[in-house]
Design an enzyme around this catalytic site. Structure first.
Site, PDB file in Angstrom:
ATOM      1  CG  LEU A  80      -5.982   0.022   2.106  1.00 54.13           C
ATOM      2  CD1 LEU A  80      -6.484   1.425   2.319  1.00 54.13           C
ATOM      3  CD2 LEU A  80      -6.350  -0.858   3.281  1.00 54.13           C
ATOM      4  CB  ALA A  81      -7.080  -6.072   0.566  1.00 57.18           C
ATOM      5  CD  GLU A  82      -3.809  -4.435   5.488  1.00 55.53           C
ATOM      6  OE1 GLU A  82      -4.997  -4.796   5.565  1.00 55.53           O
ATOM      7  OE2 GLU A  82      -3.475  -3.230   5.437  1.00 55.53           O
ATOM      8  CG  PHE A 130      -2.226  -2.435   9.211  1.00 58.47           C
ATOM      9  CD1 PHE A 130      -2.667  -1.897  10.419  1.00 58.47           C
ATOM     10  CD2 PHE A 130      -1.882  -1.555   8.198  1.00 58.47           C
ATOM     11  CE1 PHE A 130      -2.742  -0.524  10.610  1.00 58.47           C
ATOM     12  CE2 PHE A 130      -1.959  -0.174   8.379  1.00 58.47           C
ATOM     13  CZ  PHE A 130      -2.387   0.342   9.592  1.00 58.47           C
ATOM     14  CD  GLU A 164      -2.359  -1.649   2.591  1.00 52.31           C
ATOM     15  OE1 GLU A 164      -2.017  -0.991   3.596  1.00 52.31           O
ATOM     16  OE2 GLU A 164      -3.051  -2.694   2.661  1.00 52.31           O
ATOM     17  CD  GLN A 212       0.283   2.168   4.759  1.00 53.80           C
ATOM     18  OE1 GLN A 212      -0.909   2.148   5.083  1.00 53.80           O
ATOM     19  NE2 GLN A 212       0.702   2.764   3.673  1.00 53.80           N
ATOM     20  CG  PHE A 213       1.577   1.084  10.429  1.00 47.77           C
ATOM     21  CD1 PHE A 213       2.540   1.753  11.164  1.00 47.77           C
ATOM     22  CD2 PHE A 213       0.912   1.763   9.423  1.00 47.77           C
ATOM     23  CE1 PHE A 213       2.830   3.093  10.905  1.00 47.77           C
ATOM     24  CE2 PHE A 213       1.195   3.099   9.159  1.00 47.77           C
ATOM     25  CZ  PHE A 213       2.149   3.764   9.902  1.00 47.77           C
ATOM     26  CG  HIS A 271      -0.674   2.682  13.217  1.00 46.10           C
ATOM     27  ND1 HIS A 271      -2.023   2.514  13.424  1.00 46.10           N
ATOM     28  CD2 HIS A 271      -0.556   3.286  12.015  1.00 46.10           C
ATOM     29  CE1 HIS A 271      -2.681   3.011  12.383  1.00 46.10           C
ATOM     30  NE2 HIS A 271      -1.814   3.485  11.515  1.00 46.10           N
TER      31      HIS A 271
END
Lengths: 370, 325
Positions: free
Chosen positions: B58-60, B86, B29, B82-83, B129
C-alpha cells in the site's frame, strides 16, 4: 505503584536497536590487512586494477572540479573521498546489471559504459548526454532524492518476471536519501516481491549541510532495511576490498533469487555538496574533517601495494597523465556536440505528436531556419 | 455486441489487452484476488495469473516507481491508483519521472504506462476520493490525460491508451461506473487519443465538456431542443493535450461556447478551453465564453457535495445566459 515495572521496557528495546552492525573491514586505515583470506583471493595485478579505478575517479574529480571552475562544465557533485565506496561497489557488478544512479554516481555510470564526453554533456544540460545506447543498462542520474529506489524495485521485479538469470538492479543514494519515503517504499516493494535489487547507501556524513545524526534517531542506516525484512550490512566505505567483497556477496545473494539487500558504506564527502556555491566551512570543522582526510581510501591501498612492490609513484604519475589525456579528449568531443534545437525537444515529448506539439514544431522550425 | 456498464467496458478492455499482449501487467492495491475496490479488475487474476495481475504493497509512490522500472525492463504496465485523491503521494513518479523519460533520454527510452484511477463526485465518498484533479495533471508535458464519458469510449480509449507508447493518465468516472449501460462490440477496438468527439450536433451554441458533465450537457441540449434551440455538445475525451481543431470548428459553427468542468474553477480544463477560444477563435464569437465549474473551495466530501458539484440547471442557466448575451 510507582515502582511497578512497565509491561514493556521501551528504553531497553531502544538501546539494542542497530547494535549488531559492525562495519566490515579488510584493510584498515594504516594499510594493515585484517582479513588476509580476502586479500589472498586477488593477485597483485587485480589489486592494482582496483587501485587504478580509484585513481581514475580521483583524477576525474580533479579535472571535473577544474573544468567546472573554468565554466566548461555545468552541474558537478564532487566525489572526492568516495572512491572506495563508488568504485568498490560498482566493480562488483556486471555490465548487464541495471544501474539506477543519483547525481553523485557519475563515475559508476562511466564505468558501467557511459562515455566520459556524455557525462560532461549531461553536466552541461545537453540531452545527448542522456541518449544511452540499448546496451547501456542504466538510467540518467536521478535528481529527486529516493526516486531511483522505487524505480530500482520496478526494474528488479521486471528482471524477475522476465526470468533473466544472473542480473540485478542496483541503486545508490546518500545518508539524507534514507529519510525519504521512496527509500523505504523501494526497499519494501523489492522485499515484498523478493526481487533482485541491491540498494547501496553511501553514508558520506552530510545531506548538503545536515549531518547524519540529525537525519534519524537510528543508530545505523543499515538497520532501516530490517523494517522491510531485507538483510543489510555496514561496511567501511574507505576500504575498497571490503566494499567490493560485500557488494559481490550481496549481488550473488540477490541474483540467486533470495530477494534484495541493502549496504551502508561509511564514507566521507571531502569537498562541498556541489560546485554551485556550497561551502562546507559553514557546517564542518577542520577537527572533524582531518581524520577523514587521513583516512583517504587511496592512501591505504597505495601503501599496501607499494609495500608489496606492485605499485610506484612513477606508475601512478604515468597513469594519471593517461587519464588526464582521455579526459581532455572527452572535453573536446563534448565541445563538438551540436547546439540543441527546440524542435528536437518538442519531438521527444511524445512518440505521436498531438496538435499543440505539431503547432509548436512548426513555429520553431520557422525560427530555427532563419 | 453486449450490453456493458462503463466499468464492465473497462474490465473488458483490460482482459483483451492482457490476452493479446503478454507484456501488459495489471497491478495496484486490491486489484488481485479482490478484483479492485470497484471490481474493475474482477476475474483478471484468476484468468491471467498472479504474475500478470497482482496486488502491491500500500504505497502509491512505490506503485509509480514500480511502473517506471517495469517499463524499463520491457513491460507495458497498467497500474491502478485506487482513488485519484491519492495521486499526490505519487506525483513525482508521474510528473517528475515517467512523463519526462522520453524527453530526458532524447527519445531513447519510453514509458508505455497507463495509470487508471477513479474520480468524480456524486457517490458520497470520504474526503480525497472523488476530487477532480485533472487540472494538475493537464499541465504535465509528456502525459496524456484521457477520460471517457460512456461505455463505448471507456473500452476504446483504454485500449488506445494501453497500446500507446507514452504515459496516459486514464480517469474513470465513479458515478458513471454503474449508472451507464450501452451495447458495445465484444472484440477489441480503439477510440483515438487526442481527438474530441462531437456527441451531438447543433448550430446555436457549443457545450464543451468531458466525463460525467457530457451527460449533463446532453440532457440540457435535449431540454433546450424543445424550445427550438440547437445545442452542440463536444466531448473532449483527451483533456491534455486538447483537440484544438474540433473545439474551434464547433465554435466557428455556433459562435457561442460554454466550457464545463466538475472541478473547482481555478486553473482547470475549462479555463484552457476558454483561453484557446479567446486566442484562436475570438472572431467567431457573438458572446463571451461561459464557464461552469464548482466553486474555488476544497472539495466538500460527503453530504455537502451535491451543493458543490455543477448541476444540470447551472449548465442550463449558463447556456441561456450566453445564448441571450
Amino acid at each position: 505503584m510507582d515502582n511497578e515495572k512497565p509491561i514493556v521496557d521501551f528504553s531497553a528495546i531502544r538501546d539494542t536497536l542497530g547494535k549488531n552492525y559492525e562495519p566490515v573491514q579488510v584493510i584498515d586505515g594504516q594499510a594493515k590487512v585484517l582479513k588476509p583470506e580476502i586479500v589472498s583471493k586477488y593477485s597483485n595485478d587485480q589489486l592494482v586494477d582496483f587501485l587504478k579505478l580509484m585513481i581514475w575517479e580521483r583524477t576525474l574529480h580533479q579535472r571535473s572540479n577544474a573544468l567546472t571552475r573554468q565554466g566548461r562544465l555545468g552541474f558537478y557533485a564532487p566525489t572526492e573521498g568516495q572512491e572506495a565506496s563508488e568504485m568498490g561497489s560498482n566493480s562488483a557488478m556486471k555490465r548487464t546489471d541495471v544501474l539506477m544512479p543519483a547525481y553523485r554516481d557519475i563515475p559508476q555510470l562511466i564505468q558501467h559504459g557511459l562515455p566520459v564526453y556524455k557525462a560532461f554533456l549531461w553536466s552541461r544540460g545537453h540531452v545527448l548526454g542522456n541518449e544511452y545506447p540499448e546496451d547501456l543498462h542504466a538510467m540518467p542520474p536521478q535528481i529527486i532524492i529516493g526516486a531511483q529506489y522505487v524505480q530500482a524495485a520496478g526494474v528488479a521485479l521486471g528482471i524477475k518476471k522476465n526470468g533473466t538469470e544472473d542480473k540485478v538492479a542496483y541503486s545508490y543514494t546518500g545518508d539524507g536519501g534514507t529519510s525519504q519515503g521512496d527509500f523505504y517504499e523501494g526497499m519494501n516493494f523489492a522485499g515484498a516481491f523478493q526481487a533482485p535489487a541491491v540498494f547501496i547507501v553511501q553514508n558520506n556524513g552530510y545531506a548538503i549541510s545536515v549531518p547524519r545524526r540529525k537525519q534519524t534517531a537510528a543508530r545505523t542506516l543499515a538497520q532501516k532495511a530490517v523494517a522491510a525484512g531485507i538483510p543489510s550490512v555496514q561496511v567501511d566505505g574507505m576500504d575498497f576490498l571490503a566494499v567490493h567483497e560485500v557488494t559481490k556477496a550481496a549481488r550473488e545473494y540477490a541474483a540467486a533469487g533470495n530477494g534484495p539487500v541493502m549496504i551502508e558504506t561509511l564514507t566521507y564527502r571531502f569537498g562541498p555538496h556541489t560546485n554551485a556555491g556550497d561551502d562546507p566551512k559553514r557546517y564542518r570543522t577542520k577537527e572533524e574533517e582531518q581524520p577523514w582526510f587521513d583516512n583517504d581510501p587511496l592512501i591505504r591501498y597505495r601503501k599496501y601495494l607499494t609495500d608489496q612492490g606492485a605499485w610506484s609513484e612513477d606508475q601512478e604519475n604515468e597513469y594519471v597523465e593517461q587519464v588526464k589525456a582521455d579526459i581532455k579528449d572527452a572535453v573536446k568531443q563534448a565541445d563538438d556536440a551540436p547546439k540543441q534545437k527546440m524542435t528536437e525537444f518538442l519531438e521527444n515529448v511524445f512518440e505521436e505528436q498531438p496538435q499543440n506539439i505539431q503547432q509548436q514544431i512548426t513555429e520553431f522550425q520557422a525560427k530555427e531556419s532563419k | 455486441m453486449s450490453k456493458k456498464t462503463y466499468i464492465q467496458a473497462i474490465t473488458d478492455a483490460l482482459r483483451l489487452e492482457l490476452g493479446s499482449d503478454e507484456k501488459t501487467l495489471v497491478f495496484g492495491e486490491d486489484v488481485g484476488k479482490n478484483g479492485g475496490v470497484f471490481r474493475a479488475t474482477d476475474g483478471l487474476q484468476a484468468e491471467f495469473g498472479e504474475d500478470r495481475v497482482f496486488d502491491t504493497p500500500l504505497a502509491e509512490s512505490g506503485i509509480g516507481g514500480l511502473s517506471i522500472g517495469l517499463a524499463l525492463e520491457g513491460f507495458r504496465p497498467i497500474p491502478e491508483i485506487q482513488f485519484l485523491g491519492f495521486i499526490f503521494e505519487t506525483l513525482d513518479s508521474i510528473a517528475g519521472q515517467m512523463s519526462r523519460e522520453r524527453f530526458r533520454t532524447g527519445g531513447t527510452r519510453h514509458m508505455p504506462i497507463t495509470i487508471r484511477s477513479p474520480y468524480g463526485g456524486g457517490t458520497h465518498t470520504p474526503e480525497m476520493h472523488a476530487d477532480s484533479l485533472e487540472g494538475y495533471l493537464a499541465q504535465i508535458p509528456g502525459l496524456r490525460v484521457v477520460t471517457p464519458s460512456n461505455p463505448y469510449d471507456a473500452k476504446g480509449l483504454l485500449i488506445s491508451s494501453i497500446r500507446n507508447n507514452d504515459p496516459v493518465f486514464f480517469l474513470e468516472n465513479l458515478k458513471l461506473y454503474r449508472s451507464m449501460k450501452a451495447d458495445i462490440p465484444d472484440e477489441a477496438y480503439t477510440v483515438p487519443l487526442d481527438k474530441a468527439a462531437v456527441v451531438r450536433e447543433g448550430t446555436d451554441i457549443s457545450l464543451i465538456a468531458y466525463s460525467a458533465q457530457v451527460n449533463q450537457s446532453l440532457k440540457v441540449a435535449e431540454k433546450l431542443e424543445k424550445e427550438g434551440i440547437s445545442v452542440e455538445v463536444v466531448d473532449l475525451r483527451t483533456l491534455s493535450p486538447l483537440d484544438e481543431e474540433t473545439i474551434l470548428k464547433s465554435v466557428q459553427k455556433t459562435g457561442r461556447a460554454v466550457a464545463i468542468q466538475e472541478a473547482q474553477r481555478q486553473a482547470g480544463i475549462a479555463a484552457n478551453v476558454a483561453s484557446l477560444i479567446a486566442e484562436k477563435g475570438a472572431l467567431y464569437l457573438s458572446a463571451p465564453v461561459g464557464r461552469v465549474s464548482a466553486p474555488d473551495t476544497v472539495y466538500p466530501f460527503g453530504l455537502a457535495e451535491d451543493d458543490w458539484l455543477p448541476a444540470e440547471d447551472e449548465i442550463e442557466a449558463k447556456t441561456r445566459e450566453i445564448l441571450n448575451y
